[in-house]
Design an enzyme around this catalytic site. Sequence first.
Site, PDB file in Angstrom:
ATOM      1  N   HIS A 155     -42.486 -23.055 154.841  1.00 25.81           N
ATOM      2  CA  HIS A 155     -43.248 -24.051 154.057  1.00 25.81           C
ATOM      3  C   HIS A 155     -44.438 -23.405 153.351  1.00 25.81           C
ATOM      4  O   HIS A 155     -45.439 -24.073 153.092  1.00 25.81           O
ATOM      5  CB  HIS A 155     -43.743 -25.199 154.935  1.00 25.81           C
ATOM      6  CG  HIS A 155     -42.692 -25.772 155.830  1.00 25.81           C
ATOM      7  ND1 HIS A 155     -41.890 -26.826 155.469  1.00 25.81           N
ATOM      8  CD2 HIS A 155     -42.297 -25.399 157.082  1.00 25.81           C
ATOM      9  CE1 HIS A 155     -41.051 -27.093 156.473  1.00 25.81           C
ATOM     10  NE2 HIS A 155     -41.271 -26.237 157.449  1.00 25.81           N
ATOM     11  N   SER A 276     -53.929 -10.396 128.412  1.00 30.18           N
ATOM     12  CA  SER A 276     -54.120 -11.664 127.713  1.00 30.18           C
ATOM     13  C   SER A 276     -54.769 -11.394 126.375  1.00 30.18           C
ATOM     14  O   SER A 276     -55.566 -10.468 126.238  1.00 30.18           O
ATOM     15  CB  SER A 276     -55.001 -12.577 128.559  1.00 30.18           C
ATOM     16  OG  SER A 276     -55.678 -13.504 127.741  1.00 30.18           O
ATOM     17  N   LYS A 282     -57.584 -10.108 132.314  1.00 30.94           N
ATOM     18  CA  LYS A 282     -56.282 -10.505 132.855  1.00 30.94           C
ATOM     19  C   LYS A 282     -55.268  -9.366 132.968  1.00 30.94           C
ATOM     20  O   LYS A 282     -55.185  -8.496 132.124  1.00 30.94           O
ATOM     21  CB  LYS A 282     -55.657 -11.600 131.971  1.00 30.94           C
ATOM     22  CG  LYS A 282     -56.315 -12.963 132.082  1.00 30.94           C
ATOM     23  CD  LYS A 282     -56.175 -13.593 133.470  1.00 30.94           C
ATOM     24  CE  LYS A 282     -54.791 -14.071 133.785  1.00 30.94           C
ATOM     25  NZ  LYS A 282     -54.437 -15.338 133.204  1.00 30.94           N
ATOM     26  N   GLU A 289     -42.168 -12.934 135.708  1.00 30.30           N
ATOM     27  CA  GLU A 289     -42.013 -14.334 135.296  1.00 30.30           C
ATOM     28  C   GLU A 289     -40.788 -14.500 134.407  1.00 30.30           C
ATOM     29  O   GLU A 289     -40.082 -15.505 134.470  1.00 30.30           O
ATOM     30  CB  GLU A 289     -43.264 -14.809 134.551  1.00 30.30           C
ATOM     31  CG  GLU A 289     -44.467 -14.973 135.461  1.00 30.30           C
ATOM     32  CD  GLU A 289     -45.749 -15.207 134.690  1.00 30.30           C
ATOM     33  OE1 GLU A 289     -46.414 -16.207 134.960  1.00 30.30           O
ATOM     34  OE2 GLU A 289     -46.094 -14.388 133.817  1.00 30.30           O
TER      35      GLU A 289
END
Length: 465
Positions: A155, A276, A282, A289
């Site tokens: 979980h 970024s 960043k 992804e």
Amino acid sequence: MKLWAGRFRKPTAADTEEFNASIQFDYRLWREDIDGSLAHVNMLAAAGILSETEANKITGGLNEIGAEIEQGQFKFSSDREDIHMHIEQRLIEKIGPLGGKVHIARSRNDQVALDTHLYVRRQTGKVLGQITTLQHTLICFAETHLDIIMPGYTHLQHAQPILLAHHLLAYVHMLQRDRQRFMGCLERADMMPLGAGALAGTSFPIDQQLVADKLGFSRLYENSLDAVSDRDYILEFLAAAAICMVHLSRLAEELILWSSQEFGFIELDDAYSTGSSIMPQKKNPDILELIRGKTGRVAGHLVALLVTMKGLPLAYNKDMQEDKEGLFDTVDTLTACLAIMAAMIPTIKVNRSRMRQAVSGDFSTATDLADYLARRGLPFRQAHVVIGKLVQFCLDQNKVLEELSLEELQRVSPLFKPDVLEFLRPEAAVAARTSYGGTAPEQVRQQLARLKKTIALDRKPSQPQ
Ligand code: ARG
């Protein structure tokens, strides 16, 4: 004039030409189409249907066309519909009407089936090799990080401490099942459909076994209708690919999570991250992804073909032309993701102290304390309640289990003896899980050894090309 236009009074409407054509994507089958035609022509000559001279001329023409395509000199146009018509028409241009003999005892229906069988077989061989490479990469990574302890989750909550190596090896096993699925797919693609003709077979005295032998197929289709309408081997490839992508996606997701500030378990290499355009600080896990994101389209291709096939009457229907774009895109996507994943894994930096720290400040040895009491005779259900109370006490006192004194432990159960303090260490909790396939270092080392053996065996058998 189109090759099939004999009975037509009108040309195809200009706006349907492009719509009907598949050359925009099935040009990718050119090599398979030529290989198939070469084997077919060779057989026609052996069967006495073509003379040696005719077969030699056709073979020469086909080989030249192959070279033209390879060198980018071949002209494609949508009025020639698909790769099969392109190659046949070019053959006629090159060697004259004799070129039309290539299609004796053959239909595009069994031709396209042969081409896609060859294609799926070839690509599956490539995918199998890539899966083995990724497994090897994960095994090496696990082996060089064998001593690192981290929280195991259920979980997404700290559950029990585990070895990082154990966590990563779980993916090697998933990939092993992917291998088995692709091997199954290879078996079903290993059937030779040529000779089925349009649907019913052919009246020419052909030798299908000879074509199968030339192209390295081990079986013939037993039923000509099945031969031209079977797309199971493509569905199976897509299904195996979709499941494999789900595995890559789950791994990508974990690495993304672990590289976040909140986890800080790993750092991705600059070479596999991006920045970024606005926020100078960043470092984003875009590559991972994208692996996660591309899983959706592969799953989509599987569903699309399942739905395309579900209502089709026997035998060939043009709907089946829709099998190709999804298949090609799946091959491109899966092979790219497998390659990138295998290249980036070794570049990952593990923050071992952060992982170790994560198992110190939690309650992930609670099960071990309950097991301790159970081993001393307390029914596990009661032991569970006792330790639950202990956790509650710690939370009230703002403490973790490792900070409890023996007196505090004995206050909740007299069964606790001085040796209990040892059980509170995450290292002890990990070492204690010695069941087969458990996270104890000894078990993980044995698991590694078994995996290495399996993968070494996988590397050996020669895959059909
Ligand atoms: N381009 C077609 C396909 O991909 C080839 C088979 C065409 N056969 C036919 N009877 N129209 O399925």
